[in-house]
Scaffold this motif. Structure first.
Motif, PDB file in Angstrom:
ATOM      1  N   ILE A   1     -10.674 -15.556  -1.712  1.00 16.82           N
ATOM      2  CA  ILE A   1     -10.614 -15.151  -3.123  1.00 16.82           C
ATOM      3  C   ILE A   1     -11.401 -13.879  -3.369  1.00 16.82           C
ATOM      4  CG2 ILE A   1     -11.138 -15.906  -5.481  1.00 16.82           C
ATOM      5  CD1 ILE A   1     -10.630 -18.743  -4.625  1.00 16.82           C
ATOM      6  N   ASP A   2     -12.530 -13.716  -2.692  1.00 17.43           N
ATOM      7  CA  ASP A   2     -13.315 -12.492  -2.872  1.00 17.43           C
ATOM      8  C   ASP A   2     -12.527 -11.259  -2.427  1.00 17.43           C
ATOM      9  OD1 ASP A   2     -15.400 -14.004  -3.834  1.00 17.43           O
ATOM     10  OD2 ASP A   2     -16.366 -14.202  -1.873  1.00 17.43           O
ATOM     11  N   LEU A   3     -11.810 -11.366  -1.321  1.00 21.07           N
ATOM     12  CA  LEU A   3     -10.981 -10.262  -0.863  1.00 21.07           C
ATOM     13  C   LEU A   3      -9.861  -9.975  -1.865  1.00 21.07           C
ATOM     14  CD1 LEU A   3     -10.094  -8.212   1.275  1.00 21.07           C
ATOM     15  CD2 LEU A   3      -8.854 -10.058   2.431  1.00 21.07           C
ATOM     16  N   ALA A   4      -9.286 -11.035  -2.430  1.00 21.50           N
ATOM     17  CA  ALA A   4      -8.222 -10.850  -3.418  1.00 21.50           C
ATOM     18  C   ALA A   4      -8.747 -10.150  -4.661  1.00 21.50           C
ATOM     19  CB  ALA A   4      -7.620 -12.209  -3.786  1.00 21.50           C
ATOM     20  N   ILE A   5      -9.946 -10.530  -5.119  1.00 24.22           N
ATOM     21  CA  ILE A   5     -10.534  -9.887  -6.298  1.00 24.22           C
ATOM     22  C   ILE A   5     -10.803  -8.417  -6.028  1.00 24.22           C
ATOM     23  CG2 ILE A   5     -12.586  -9.856  -7.769  1.00 24.22           C
ATOM     24  CD1 ILE A   5     -12.705 -12.884  -7.501  1.00 24.22           C
ATOM     25  N   SER A   6     -11.347  -8.109  -4.840  1.00 24.91           N
ATOM     26  CA  SER A   6     -11.617  -6.720  -4.483  1.00 24.91           C
ATOM     27  C   SER A   6     -10.331  -5.899  -4.429  1.00 24.91           C
ATOM     28  CB  SER A   6     -12.343  -6.671  -3.135  1.00 24.91           C
ATOM     29  OG  SER A   6     -12.522  -5.335  -2.710  1.00 24.91           O
ATOM     30  N   TRP A   7      -9.261  -6.479  -3.875  1.00 22.16           N
ATOM     31  CA  TRP A   7      -7.995  -5.742  -3.778  1.00 22.16           C
ATOM     32  C   TRP A   7      -7.432  -5.450  -5.168  1.00 22.16           C
ATOM     33  CZ3 TRP A   7      -2.951  -5.629  -5.083  1.00 22.16           C
ATOM     34  CH2 TRP A   7      -2.095  -4.833  -4.330  1.00 22.16           C
ATOM     35  N   VAL A   8      -7.478  -6.436  -6.055  1.00 21.74           N
ATOM     36  CA  VAL A   8      -6.938  -6.249  -7.405  1.00 21.74           C
ATOM     37  C   VAL A   8      -7.741  -5.205  -8.167  1.00 21.74           C
ATOM     38  CG1 VAL A   8      -6.559  -7.389  -9.627  1.00 21.74           C
ATOM     39  CG2 VAL A   8      -5.940  -8.559  -7.509  1.00 21.74           C
ATOM     40  N   GLU A   9      -9.057  -5.209  -7.998  1.00 21.42           N
ATOM     41  CA  GLU A   9      -9.891  -4.238  -8.706  1.00 21.42           C
ATOM     42  C   GLU A   9      -9.586  -2.803  -8.282  1.00 21.42           C
ATOM     43  OE1 GLU A   9     -13.801  -5.574  -7.853  1.00 21.42           O
ATOM     44  OE2 GLU A   9     -13.854  -7.040  -9.504  1.00 21.42           O
ATOM     45  N   ASN A  10      -9.183  -2.593  -7.039  1.00 22.20           N
ATOM     46  CA  ASN A  10      -8.906  -1.241  -6.543  1.00 22.20           C
ATOM     47  C   ASN A  10      -7.427  -0.872  -6.587  1.00 22.20           C
ATOM     48  OD1 ASN A  10     -11.652  -0.848  -5.873  1.00 22.20           O
ATOM     49  ND2 ASN A  10     -11.367  -1.944  -3.936  1.00 22.20           N
ATOM     50  N   ALA A  11      -6.564  -1.814  -6.927  1.00 26.53           N
ATOM     51  CA  ALA A  11      -5.130  -1.536  -6.913  1.00 26.53           C
ATOM     52  C   ALA A  11      -4.729  -0.699  -8.131  1.00 26.53           C
ATOM     53  CB  ALA A  11      -4.343  -2.847  -6.900  1.00 26.53           C
ATOM     54  N   LYS A  12      -3.702   0.121  -7.949  1.00 27.40           N
ATOM     55  CA  LYS A  12      -3.173   0.941  -9.039  1.00 27.40           C
ATOM     56  C   LYS A  12      -2.001   0.214  -9.677  1.00 27.40           C
ATOM     57  CE  LYS A  12      -4.599   5.288  -6.876  1.00 27.40           C
ATOM     58  NZ  LYS A  12      -4.171   6.614  -6.357  1.00 27.40           N
ATOM     59  N   ILE A  13      -2.343  -0.650 -10.623  1.00 28.08           N
ATOM     60  CA  ILE A  13      -1.366  -1.451 -11.350  1.00 28.08           C
ATOM     61  C   ILE A  13      -1.703  -1.387 -12.833  1.00 28.08           C
ATOM     62  CG2 ILE A  13      -0.895  -3.012  -9.406  1.00 28.08           C
ATOM     63  CD1 ILE A  13      -2.832  -4.991 -10.599  1.00 28.08           C
TER      64      ILE A  13
ATOM     65  N   ASN B   1       0.799  -1.227   0.000  1.00 30.05           N
ATOM     66  CA  ASN B   1       0.000   0.000   0.000  1.00 30.05           C
ATOM     67  C   ASN B   1       0.832   1.278   0.000  1.00 30.05           C
ATOM     68  OD1 ASN B   1      -2.304  -1.532  -0.016  1.00 30.05           O
ATOM     69  ND2 ASN B   1      -2.713  -1.305   2.174  1.00 30.05           N
ATOM     70  N   ASN B   2       2.126   1.177   0.279  1.00 27.61           N
ATOM     71  CA  ASN B   2       2.952   2.378   0.370  1.00 27.61           C
ATOM     72  C   ASN B   2       3.744   2.665  -0.908  1.00 27.61           C
ATOM     73  OD1 ASN B   2       2.227   3.158   2.986  1.00 27.61           O
ATOM     74  ND2 ASN B   2       3.669   1.712   3.891  1.00 27.61           N
ATOM     75  N   TRP B   3       3.302   2.093  -2.023  1.00 24.77           N
ATOM     76  CA  TRP B   3       3.912   2.389  -3.315  1.00 24.77           C
ATOM     77  C   TRP B   3       2.833   2.937  -4.241  1.00 24.77           C
ATOM     78  CZ3 TRP B   3       9.126   1.940  -3.918  1.00 24.77           C
ATOM     79  CH2 TRP B   3       9.809   1.157  -2.986  1.00 24.77           C
ATOM     80  N   ARG B   4       3.216   3.903  -5.073  1.00 18.84           N
ATOM     81  CA  ARG B   4       2.281   4.456  -6.038  1.00 18.84           C
ATOM     82  C   ARG B   4       2.859   4.293  -7.446  1.00 18.84           C
ATOM     83  NH1 ARG B   4       3.859   9.863  -7.129  1.00 18.84           N
ATOM     84  NH2 ARG B   4       5.567  10.580  -5.774  1.00 18.84           N
ATOM     85  N   TYR B   5       1.982   3.995  -8.376  1.00 20.20           N
ATOM     86  CA  TYR B   5       2.398   3.679  -9.742  1.00 20.20           C
ATOM     87  C   TYR B   5       2.550   4.951 -10.563  1.00 20.20           C
ATOM     88  CZ  TYR B   5       2.276   1.612 -14.419  1.00 20.20           C
ATOM     89  OH  TYR B   5       2.564   1.247 -15.714  1.00 20.20           O
ATOM     90  N   LEU B   6       3.730   5.150 -11.144  1.00 22.69           N
ATOM     91  CA  LEU B   6       3.996   6.265 -12.052  1.00 22.69           C
ATOM     92  C   LEU B   6       3.924   5.721 -13.480  1.00 22.69           C
ATOM     93  CD1 LEU B   6       7.015   7.913 -10.167  1.00 22.69           C
ATOM     94  CD2 LEU B   6       4.570   8.395  -9.924  1.00 22.69           C
ATOM     95  N   GLU B   7       2.760   5.894 -14.087  1.00 22.73           N
ATOM     96  CA  GLU B   7       2.515   5.262 -15.378  1.00 22.73           C
ATOM     97  C   GLU B   7       3.456   5.772 -16.459  1.00 22.73           C
ATOM     98  OE1 GLU B   7      -1.278   4.352 -18.344  1.00 22.73           O
ATOM     99  OE2 GLU B   7      -1.521   5.542 -16.529  1.00 22.73           O
ATOM    100  N   GLN B   8       3.726   7.060 -16.482  1.00 24.26           N
ATOM    101  CA  GLN B   8       4.581   7.618 -17.520  1.00 24.26           C
ATOM    102  C   GLN B   8       6.026   7.136 -17.392  1.00 24.26           C
ATOM    103  OE1 GLN B   8       4.123  11.870 -17.279  1.00 24.26           O
ATOM    104  NE2 GLN B   8       2.034  11.854 -18.140  1.00 24.26           N
ATOM    105  N   GLU B   9       6.485   6.969 -16.170  1.00 27.33           N
ATOM    106  CA  GLU B   9       7.856   6.527 -15.942  1.00 27.33           C
ATOM    107  C   GLU B   9       7.983   5.013 -15.849  1.00 27.33           C
ATOM    108  OE1 GLU B   9       9.547   8.563 -12.640  1.00 27.33           O
ATOM    109  OE2 GLU B   9       8.656  10.494 -13.176  1.00 27.33           O
ATOM    110  N   GLN B  10       6.855   4.296 -15.843  1.00 26.93           N
ATOM    111  CA  GLN B  10       6.845   2.835 -15.780  1.00 26.93           C
ATOM    112  C   GLN B  10       7.638   2.318 -14.568  1.00 26.93           C
ATOM    113  OE1 GLN B  10       5.150   0.537 -17.902  1.00 26.93           O
ATOM    114  NE2 GLN B  10       4.126   2.472 -18.391  1.00 26.93           N
ATOM    115  N   ARG B  11       7.297   2.850 -13.414  1.00 27.64           N
ATOM    116  CA  ARG B  11       7.925   2.401 -12.174  1.00 27.64           C
ATOM    117  C   ARG B  11       7.017   2.740 -11.003  1.00 27.64           C
ATOM    118  NH1 ARG B  11      10.549   6.458  -9.127  1.00 27.64           N
ATOM    119  NH2 ARG B  11      10.527   8.512 -10.125  1.00 27.64           N
ATOM    120  N   PHE B  12       7.355   2.191  -9.838  1.00 30.25           N
ATOM    121  CA  PHE B  12       6.634   2.485  -8.611  1.00 30.25           C
ATOM    122  C   PHE B  12       7.537   3.309  -7.704  1.00 30.25           C
ATOM    123  CE2 PHE B  12       4.172  -1.009 -10.186  1.00 30.25           C
ATOM    124  CZ  PHE B  12       2.887  -0.781  -9.729  1.00 30.25           C
TER     125      PHE B  12
END
Length: 340
Positions: free
Chosen positions: A179-191, A126-137
């Motif tokens: 599995i439901d918790l995992a699906i919810s986490w992936v849906e809200n994750a910034k990846i 949770n303490n990393w943020r995705y920088l899409e333009q730079e392709q890194r976290f």
């Protein structure tokens, strides 16, 4: 020059810790690796080494010492304390090198989970943020400042996604079955969206067996109901049904027996010889081996002289070859008897 000498000394200590690990001196390796990490953190703050050209070397030393630490702790039976010790040494979860943290997580999943395992894993992700333009976290600046980290922490996309896979697929999907918790986490994750869809597809495929098992359970319930109805039928109906079923089973048995063929593996067939009241059971394999042994004995008796001549000829040729090698090695004629 002073900085170079200090780095050389640090690498020498890391190599010494690795030698302890390879020599199965796990307590010594753990202690030395811990002291190395503490010293590197103190030097990085005092000498401001993270802002000069030595930053990459410092990261490599942190990772090398951390890998020695986690492996030695695992071998010494302290797997449950790995993540706790890493956070204590590095000061924060996000300051732990990604490869070191991943290794410690995998060790705990394979050998047993500590009570705060989930907390450490979620804190790291949770303490990393995705920088899409730079392709890194990049580590959260607020958290880094709060933890006293004096440089920007960066993590490659593959390194972060490896941790995501460990969390949602291995831990939530396989270990805890959430599995439901995992699906919810992936849906809200910034990846990256492509990897999000891949993770969701894998999680949904893991969730599919639950539906199959529920349908099997309903089928089992219906079967048990039919069996109950069968037992509740009158006795004369049961007897007539058993007779019919018995006739059918006899017919099926006759058809099966008539349709059987002789086995193609004649090696396992047996036949019986009777001598009065005595009976001898022999298999084709034993008869074949006996005939083969008898044939070998006959050939040996007939070719005995030829075999002796062949062996004598080979021995003489080997002797002559050894004599030639001896003469070539010492460059003078040698007495054959002395050579032998």
């Amino acid at each position: 020059m002073a900085t170079t000498a200090a780095e050389s000394s640090d690498w020498d200590e890391i190599e010494e810790a690795e030698r302890y690990l390879l020599s199965c001196m796990f307590e010594e390796a753990t202690s030395l690796a811990s002291s190395i990490i503490k010293k590197l953190r103190e030097n990085s703050v005092e000498n401001n080494r993270v802002e000069n050209d030595c930053a990459d070397d410092l990261d490599d030393m942190f990772e090398a010492a951390g890998m020695v630490l986690v492996q030695s702790m695992k071998e010494s039976g302290r797997t449950l304390d790995i993540l706790k010790e890493l956070k204590l040494l590095f000061g924060s979860v996000i300051a732990i090198p990604a490869q070191v943290f991943l290794t410690g997580v995998c060790f705990q999943i394979s050998e047993g989970l500590s009570s705060d395992f989930h907390e450490y894993l979620v804190e790291f992700l949770n303490n990393w943020r995705y920088l899409e333009q730079e392709q890194r976290f990049s580590a959260d600046a607020t958290v880094a400042q709060k933890e006293g980290i004096g440089k920007e922490l960066s993590l490659g996309v593959d390194g972060y996604l490896n941790m995501v896979e460990i969390y949602v697929i291995t831990y939530l999907g396989t270990v805890t079955k959430e599995i439901d918790l995992a699906i919810s986490w992936v849906e809200n994750a910034k990846i990256p969206e492509e990897k999000r869809q891949d993770f969701l597809r894998r999680l949904h495929s893991m969730n599919a067996p639950k539906t199959t098992s529920s349908s099997q359970a309903s089928f089992t319930n219906s079967t048990s109901i039919e069996e109950h109805n069968l037992h509740s039928r009158p006795s004369h109906d049961l007897e007539s049904g058993m007779l019919v079923n018995g006739e059918d089973s006899v017919k099926e048995t006759v058809l099966k027996l008539s349709g059987q063929r002789a086995p193609c593996l004649w090696w396992f067939r047996t036949f019986t010889l009777k001598f009065g009241n005595y009976r001898l059971v022999l298999s084709n394999g034993n008869v074949f081996l006996g005939c083969l042994f008898l044939l070998i004995c006959i050939i040996y008796r007939r070719k005995q002289a030829s075999l002796k001549r062949f062996v004598r000829k080979q021995a003489l040729s080997i002797k002559k070859g050894l004599m030639d090698i001896w003469q070539l090695a010492f460059s003078y004629q040698v007495n054959p008897l002395a050579a032998v």
